[in-house]
Design an enzyme around this catalytic site. Sequence first.
Site, PDB file in Angstrom:
ATOM      1  N   ARG A   1     -11.596  37.424  12.560  1.00  0.00           N
ATOM      2  CA  ARG A   1     -10.752  36.347  12.611  1.00  0.00           C
ATOM      3  C   ARG A   1      -9.558  36.827  11.927  1.00  0.00           C
ATOM      4  O   ARG A   1      -9.666  37.720  10.778  1.00  0.00           O
ATOM      5  CB  ARG A   1     -11.097  34.963  11.889  1.00  0.00           C
ATOM      6  CG  ARG A   1     -11.727  35.207  10.573  1.00  0.00           C
ATOM      7  CD  ARG A   1     -12.995  35.814   9.917  1.00  0.00           C
ATOM      8  NE  ARG A   1     -14.077  35.547  10.573  1.00  0.00           N
ATOM      9  CZ  ARG A   1     -15.022  34.555  10.393  1.00  0.00           C
ATOM     10  NH1 ARG A   1     -14.690  34.129   9.296  1.00  0.00           N
ATOM     11  NH2 ARG A   1     -16.164  34.334  10.928  1.00  0.00           N
TER      12      ARG A   1
ATOM     13  N   GLU B   1       0.744  -1.191   0.047  1.00  0.00           N
ATOM     14  CA  GLU B   1      -0.199   0.124  -0.018  1.00  0.00           C
ATOM     15  C   GLU B   1       0.910   1.311   0.182  1.00  0.00           C
ATOM     16  O   GLU B   1       0.703   2.173  -0.843  1.00  0.00           O
ATOM     17  CB  GLU B   1      -0.858  -0.087   1.245  1.00  0.00           C
ATOM     18  CG  GLU B   1      -1.924  -1.130   1.084  1.00  0.00           C
ATOM     19  CD  GLU B   1      -1.369  -2.388   1.786  1.00  0.00           C
ATOM     20  OE1 GLU B   1      -2.509  -3.092   2.286  1.00  0.00           O
ATOM     21  OE2 GLU B   1      -0.421  -2.634   2.080  1.00  0.00           O
TER      22      GLU B   1
ATOM     23  N   GLU C   1     -18.288  44.318   3.584  1.00  0.00           N
ATOM     24  CA  GLU C   1     -18.888  44.459   5.220  1.00  0.00           C
ATOM     25  C   GLU C   1     -19.073  43.114   6.027  1.00  0.00           C
ATOM     26  O   GLU C   1     -19.192  41.964   5.380  1.00  0.00           O
ATOM     27  CB  GLU C   1     -20.079  45.055   5.010  1.00  0.00           C
ATOM     28  CG  GLU C   1     -20.117  46.697   4.346  1.00  0.00           C
ATOM     29  CD  GLU C   1     -19.347  47.478   5.464  1.00  0.00           C
ATOM     30  OE1 GLU C   1     -19.479  47.306   6.806  1.00  0.00           O
ATOM     31  OE2 GLU C   1     -18.700  48.307   5.065  1.00  0.00           O
TER      32      GLU C   1
ATOM     33  N   PHE D   1     -13.806  43.429   6.270  1.00  0.00           N
ATOM     34  CA  PHE D   1     -13.139  42.289   5.727  1.00  0.00           C
ATOM     35  C   PHE D   1     -12.313  42.590   4.474  1.00  0.00           C
ATOM     36  O   PHE D   1     -12.656  43.484   3.588  1.00  0.00           O
ATOM     37  CB  PHE D   1     -13.847  41.058   5.408  1.00  0.00           C
ATOM     38  CG  PHE D   1     -14.183  40.139   6.451  1.00  0.00           C
ATOM     39  CD1 PHE D   1     -13.463  39.081   6.997  1.00  0.00           C
ATOM     40  CD2 PHE D   1     -15.288  40.485   7.577  1.00  0.00           C
ATOM     41  CE1 PHE D   1     -13.676  38.339   7.966  1.00  0.00           C
ATOM     42  CE2 PHE D   1     -15.794  39.534   8.550  1.00  0.00           C
ATOM     43  CZ  PHE D   1     -14.777  38.522   8.984  1.00  0.00           C
TER      44      PHE D   1
ATOM     45  N   LEU E   1     -17.111  18.619   6.784  1.00  0.00           N
ATOM     46  CA  LEU E   1     -17.027  19.383   5.321  1.00  0.00           C
ATOM     47  C   LEU E   1     -18.215  19.335   4.376  1.00  0.00           C
ATOM     48  O   LEU E   1     -18.996  18.332   4.502  1.00  0.00           O
ATOM     49  CB  LEU E   1     -15.695  18.832   4.599  1.00  0.00           C
ATOM     50  CG  LEU E   1     -15.324  19.447   3.327  1.00  0.00           C
ATOM     51  CD1 LEU E   1     -15.196  20.946   3.536  1.00  0.00           C
ATOM     52  CD2 LEU E   1     -14.234  18.639   2.683  1.00  0.00           C
TER      53      LEU E   1
ATOM     54  N   ASP F   1      -9.371  33.475   7.401  1.00  0.00           N
ATOM     55  CA  ASP F   1     -10.584  32.432   7.132  1.00  0.00           C
ATOM     56  C   ASP F   1     -10.327  31.765   5.649  1.00  0.00           C
ATOM     57  O   ASP F   1     -10.217  32.512   4.777  1.00  0.00           O
ATOM     58  CB  ASP F   1     -11.852  33.142   7.127  1.00  0.00           C
ATOM     59  CG  ASP F   1     -12.987  32.199   6.911  1.00  0.00           C
ATOM     60  OD1 ASP F   1     -12.720  31.231   7.462  1.00  0.00           O
ATOM     61  OD2 ASP F   1     -14.253  32.585   6.788  1.00  0.00           O
TER      62      ASP F   1
ATOM     63  N   ASP G   1     -11.811  28.765   3.141  1.00  0.00           N
ATOM     64  CA  ASP G   1     -12.899  27.624   2.871  1.00  0.00           C
ATOM     65  C   ASP G   1     -12.657  26.966   1.530  1.00  0.00           C
ATOM     66  O   ASP G   1     -12.416  27.738   0.483  1.00  0.00           O
ATOM     67  CB  ASP G   1     -14.173  28.475   3.073  1.00  0.00           C
ATOM     68  CG  ASP G   1     -14.422  29.142   4.537  1.00  0.00           C
ATOM     69  OD1 ASP G   1     -14.467  28.154   5.569  1.00  0.00           O
ATOM     70  OD2 ASP G   1     -14.797  30.005   4.786  1.00  0.00           O
TER      71      ASP G   1
ATOM     72  N   ARG H   1     -23.451  34.823  -0.977  1.00  0.00           N
ATOM     73  CA  ARG H   1     -22.444  35.761  -0.563  1.00  0.00           C
ATOM     74  C   ARG H   1     -21.761  36.473  -1.791  1.00  0.00           C
ATOM     75  O   ARG H   1     -21.051  35.904  -2.566  1.00  0.00           O
ATOM     76  CB  ARG H   1     -21.721  34.977   0.302  1.00  0.00           C
ATOM     77  CG  ARG H   1     -22.355  34.238   1.514  1.00  0.00           C
ATOM     78  CD  ARG H   1     -21.268  33.325   2.233  1.00  0.00           C
ATOM     79  NE  ARG H   1     -21.770  32.914   3.311  1.00  0.00           N
ATOM     80  CZ  ARG H   1     -21.209  32.004   4.403  1.00  0.00           C
ATOM     81  NH1 ARG H   1     -20.129  32.027   4.189  1.00  0.00           N
ATOM     82  NH2 ARG H   1     -22.142  31.626   5.249  1.00  0.00           N
TER      83      ARG H   1
ATOM     84  N   ARG I   1      -5.582  32.385  14.185  1.00  0.00           N
ATOM     85  CA  ARG I   1      -7.107  31.874  13.995  1.00  0.00           C
ATOM     86  C   ARG I   1      -7.536  31.226  15.419  1.00  0.00           C
ATOM     87  O   ARG I   1      -7.322  30.363  15.711  1.00  0.00           O
ATOM     88  CB  ARG I   1      -7.447  31.412  12.702  1.00  0.00           C
ATOM     89  CG  ARG I   1      -8.748  30.834  12.601  1.00  0.00           C
ATOM     90  CD  ARG I   1     -10.129  31.983  12.492  1.00  0.00           C
ATOM     91  NE  ARG I   1     -11.258  31.442  12.456  1.00  0.00           N
ATOM     92  CZ  ARG I   1     -11.966  30.965  11.541  1.00  0.00           C
ATOM     93  NH1 ARG I   1     -11.400  31.064  10.440  1.00  0.00           N
ATOM     94  NH2 ARG I   1     -13.164  30.637  11.555  1.00  0.00           N
TER      95      ARG I   1
END
Length: 270
Positions: free
Chosen positions: A210, A73, A162, A172, A229, A213, A215, A239, A201
């Site tokens: 923060r 493996e 904002e 931000f 997740l 960030d 994502d 957004r 963070r």
Amino acid sequence: MDQIKIRDLEVFCNHGVFQEENVLGQKFLVSATLFTNTRKAGLEDELSESIHYGEVSHVITDFMKQHTFKLIETVAEQLARKLLLETRHLEKIQLEIKKPWAPVGLPLDYVSVEITRGWHEAYIALGSNMGDKRAFLDHAVEALGEVEGCQVVRVSEYIETEPYGGVEQDTFLNGALKLRTLLPPEELLQLLQQIEAQAGRERIVRWGPRTLDLDILFYDDAVISTELLTVPHVELQLRSFVLQPLMQLCPYKRHPLLGKTVEELWNALG
């Protein structure tokens, strides 16, 4: 995608759990299916536009002779990674390692491990609203690019936005990047969280301030819903600070659940 196949390449080397396997060695058979686009090579009759299967065969042989692992493996995983990192035009590989002389004390043709690994396309959101925001975003881009098996393809412009979620805080700085990666989604998430942690963070208030960030917005065309997740990212379509950077990177990327392109989602948001 087109395929170039190498079948049952015979290599005598030293892999196995038992000490005598590591010392005396044994025969292994390696088969590889190399996924690539052979169109240009076929039209131009030019080897440099394809994958040289002879060179790949020598790389496989040298790698297996120069290393010793307990598990096949591990042989498969490490060999697939090496070939994907070092072989031009290789997008995906299906690799099988056969062990005809496996010491199980029973008659059999062989035991084998077969894996499929390849490059993936991910889009990552970047955000910061504490300290030197631009420096935090730049650091994240640089950190991702330094990881073996990750290639930053393109980065959007950073935009000031904002706060989202109703928590009173500073504005931000947001952006996004296109990433080419060998990491599966869960490992990519772990990497992003490590980079966030390096930036200090802290996850205290939901939608709160923060330093950094990160994502996963898209991962190929995968739809993932686990405890850790969710991909595509939840509420991506609502957004503007996510869609606006994506408009620079992939306006025609189609949301695998909503069936609309990024451009269509952006226009619908008004």
